[in-house]
Motif scaffolding. Structure first.
Motif, PDB file in Angstrom:
ATOM      1  N   GLY A 281       0.834  -1.192   0.000  1.00 55.07           N
ATOM      2  CA  GLY A 281       0.000   0.000   0.000  1.00 55.07           C
ATOM      3  C   GLY A 281       0.867   1.239   0.000  1.00 55.07           C
ATOM      4  O   GLY A 281       1.837   1.316   0.757  1.00 55.07           O
ATOM      5  N   GLY A 282       0.559   2.179  -0.833  1.00 57.71           N
ATOM      6  CA  GLY A 282       1.356   3.406  -0.905  1.00 57.71           C
ATOM      7  C   GLY A 282       2.776   3.131  -1.363  1.00 57.71           C
ATOM      8  O   GLY A 282       3.697   3.855  -1.011  1.00 57.71           O
TER       9      GLY A 282
ATOM     10  N   ILE B  67      -0.233   5.976   5.185  1.00 55.87           N
ATOM     11  CA  ILE B  67      -1.495   5.518   4.623  1.00 55.87           C
ATOM     12  C   ILE B  67      -2.662   5.951   5.500  1.00 55.87           C
ATOM     13  O   ILE B  67      -2.541   6.022   6.719  1.00 55.87           O
ATOM     14  CB  ILE B  67      -1.507   3.988   4.404  1.00 55.87           C
ATOM     15  CG1 ILE B  67      -1.183   3.237   5.699  1.00 55.87           C
ATOM     16  CG2 ILE B  67      -0.565   3.598   3.292  1.00 55.87           C
ATOM     17  CD1 ILE B  67      -1.297   1.736   5.596  1.00 55.87           C
TER      18      ILE B  67
ATOM     19  N   PHE C 256      -1.439  -2.488   8.544  1.00 56.94           N
ATOM     20  CA  PHE C 256      -2.073  -1.848   7.394  1.00 56.94           C
ATOM     21  C   PHE C 256      -3.340  -1.160   7.855  1.00 56.94           C
ATOM     22  O   PHE C 256      -4.458  -1.576   7.581  1.00 56.94           O
ATOM     23  CB  PHE C 256      -2.346  -2.902   6.315  1.00 56.94           C
ATOM     24  CG  PHE C 256      -2.605  -2.325   4.945  1.00 56.94           C
ATOM     25  CD1 PHE C 256      -1.647  -1.568   4.297  1.00 56.94           C
ATOM     26  CD2 PHE C 256      -3.800  -2.565   4.291  1.00 56.94           C
ATOM     27  CE1 PHE C 256      -1.879  -1.055   3.031  1.00 56.94           C
ATOM     28  CE2 PHE C 256      -4.044  -2.054   3.027  1.00 56.94           C
ATOM     29  CZ  PHE C 256      -3.082  -1.297   2.399  1.00 56.94           C
TER      30      PHE C 256
ATOM     31  N   ASP D  67      -2.767   7.205   0.146  1.00 59.37           N
ATOM     32  CA  ASP D  67      -1.444   7.464   0.721  1.00 59.37           C
ATOM     33  C   ASP D  67      -1.001   8.892   0.450  1.00 59.37           C
ATOM     34  O   ASP D  67      -1.419   9.527  -0.511  1.00 59.37           O
ATOM     35  CB  ASP D  67      -0.410   6.471   0.193  1.00 59.37           C
ATOM     36  CG  ASP D  67      -0.099   6.676  -1.272  1.00 59.37           C
ATOM     37  OD1 ASP D  67      -1.039   6.612  -2.091  1.00 59.37           O
ATOM     38  OD2 ASP D  67       1.073   6.919  -1.602  1.00 59.37           O
TER      39      ASP D  67
ATOM     40  N   TRP E  63       3.618  -3.739   4.011  1.00 52.04           N
ATOM     41  CA  TRP E  63       3.125  -3.582   5.379  1.00 52.04           C
ATOM     42  C   TRP E  63       2.745  -4.945   5.929  1.00 52.04           C
ATOM     43  O   TRP E  63       2.373  -5.853   5.172  1.00 52.04           O
ATOM     44  CB  TRP E  63       1.865  -2.710   5.410  1.00 52.04           C
ATOM     45  CG  TRP E  63       2.025  -1.352   4.815  1.00 52.04           C
ATOM     46  CD1 TRP E  63       2.019  -1.007   3.503  1.00 52.04           C
ATOM     47  CD2 TRP E  63       2.222  -0.125   5.524  1.00 52.04           C
ATOM     48  NE1 TRP E  63       2.182   0.343   3.346  1.00 52.04           N
ATOM     49  CE2 TRP E  63       2.309   0.913   4.574  1.00 52.04           C
ATOM     50  CE3 TRP E  63       2.314   0.198   6.870  1.00 52.04           C
ATOM     51  CZ2 TRP E  63       2.501   2.232   4.924  1.00 52.04           C
ATOM     52  CZ3 TRP E  63       2.480   1.527   7.214  1.00 52.04           C
ATOM     53  CH2 TRP E  63       2.588   2.519   6.257  1.00 52.04           C
TER      54      TRP E  63
ATOM     55  N   LEU F  92      -7.387  -1.276   6.760  1.00 53.44           N
ATOM     56  CA  LEU F  92      -7.536  -0.845   5.371  1.00 53.44           C
ATOM     57  C   LEU F  92      -7.501  -2.027   4.415  1.00 53.44           C
ATOM     58  O   LEU F  92      -7.013  -3.103   4.765  1.00 53.44           O
ATOM     59  CB  LEU F  92      -6.413   0.130   5.010  1.00 53.44           C
ATOM     60  CG  LEU F  92      -6.346   1.406   5.846  1.00 53.44           C
ATOM     61  CD1 LEU F  92      -5.089   2.184   5.510  1.00 53.44           C
ATOM     62  CD2 LEU F  92      -7.573   2.256   5.607  1.00 53.44           C
ATOM     63  N   GLU F  93      -8.005  -1.797   3.206  1.00 56.81           N
ATOM     64  CA  GLU F  93      -7.944  -2.753   2.109  1.00 56.81           C
ATOM     65  C   GLU F  93      -7.475  -1.982   0.886  1.00 56.81           C
ATOM     66  O   GLU F  93      -7.400  -0.755   0.907  1.00 56.81           O
ATOM     67  CB  GLU F  93      -9.325  -3.348   1.844  1.00 56.81           C
ATOM     68  CG  GLU F  93      -9.867  -4.148   2.997  1.00 56.81           C
ATOM     69  CD  GLU F  93     -11.291  -4.622   2.735  1.00 56.81           C
ATOM     70  OE1 GLU F  93     -11.813  -4.376   1.631  1.00 56.81           O
ATOM     71  OE2 GLU F  93     -11.858  -5.225   3.636  1.00 56.81           O
ATOM     72  N   SER F  94      -7.191  -2.703  -0.183  1.00 55.99           N
ATOM     73  CA  SER F  94      -6.689  -2.050  -1.387  1.00 55.99           C
ATOM     74  C   SER F  94      -7.677  -1.027  -1.936  1.00 55.99           C
ATOM     75  O   SER F  94      -7.281  -0.042  -2.558  1.00 55.99           O
ATOM     76  CB  SER F  94      -6.372  -3.085  -2.463  1.00 55.99           C
ATOM     77  OG  SER F  94      -7.549  -3.785  -2.828  1.00 55.99           O
TER      78      SER F  94
ATOM     79  N   VAL G  68      -7.633   2.389   0.750  1.00 53.21           N
ATOM     80  CA  VAL G  68      -6.392   3.050   1.160  1.00 53.21           C
ATOM     81  C   VAL G  68      -6.118   4.296   0.308  1.00 53.21           C
ATOM     82  O   VAL G  68      -6.424   4.334  -0.873  1.00 53.21           O
ATOM     83  CB  VAL G  68      -5.188   2.074   1.091  1.00 53.21           C
ATOM     84  CG1 VAL G  68      -4.845   1.715  -0.338  1.00 53.21           C
ATOM     85  CG2 VAL G  68      -3.975   2.643   1.803  1.00 53.21           C
TER      86      VAL G  68
END
Length: 192
Positions: free
Chosen positions: A133-134, A164, A143, A159, A138, A152-154, A157
């Motif tokens: 992520g970002g 994040i 995360f 950034d 992580w 968070l999830e994809s 998220v």
């Protein structure tokens, strides 16, 4: 069929006559007694879940006897703040949230001995627990939003500068400010 006209109810132990009988797992119940043991909702053949001699709605059964932990929620994207304490389940206590204190957000600065390092906790991230992520790797547990700590999830998220955030906190802290950009539903917010 015992003497007295009918079977005994699985709940109240009184005689169940044919006109008011509901059968489940070889036992008879009054229609008015065929209720979830926890929430007292009326049950039918599609909503009942049986555990030994107790009957539950599927929701209460899942909370009491189903799997516990991350990823086992209410389903269909619903959110629930129910910890299950009413069912005798002790809630898990999470450790304090720690935002990243890494001044260098470069992904190359995160490498240590050829392995990935989590920007939040500074420990090695192995493939089985890695979430990207970002632009950084992580731990699944790290995360989380840097402001509110929400997982968070994809798809949720956002950034900024190597950190994040959830979309809500990102919008509040880095989104447009002023009249017309605010609380939603047509409300005006005044930012000073």
């Amino acid at each position: 069929m015992p003497f007295g006209g009918g079977n005994k109810c699985g709940c109240c132990q009184k005689t169940v006559y044919f006109a008011e009988e509901v059968q489940c797992e070889g036992k008879s119940w009054h229609k008015s007694c065929f209720l979830c043991m926890v929430c007292k909702k009326n049950l039918d053949s599609t909503t009942v879940a049986v555990h030994v001699d107790e009957i539950y709605c599927k929701s209460c059964y899942g909370k009491k006897y189903g799997p516990k932990g991350y990823g086992f929620g209410g389903g269909a994207g619903t959110l629930s703040m129910d910890t299950g304490e009413g069912l005798g389940i002790k809630p898990e206590v999470q450790g304090p949230h720690r935002p990243t204190n890494n001044p260098n957000a470069s992904p190359f600065a995160q490498k240590a001995g050829g392995s990935d390092v989590c920007p939040r906790c500074g420990r090695t991230v192995y493939a089985a627990e890695k979430v990207i992520g970002g632009g950084n790797p992580w731990h699944k547990g790290c995360f989380r939003c840097a402001k509110c700590g929400k997982g968070l999830e994809s798809t949720t998220v956002a950034d900024r500068d190597g950190e994040i955030y959830c979309k809500g906190c990102y919008a509040k802290n880095f989104g447009p400010k002023g009249f017309g950009f605010g609380q939603g539903a047509g409300a005006l917010a005044h930012s000073q």
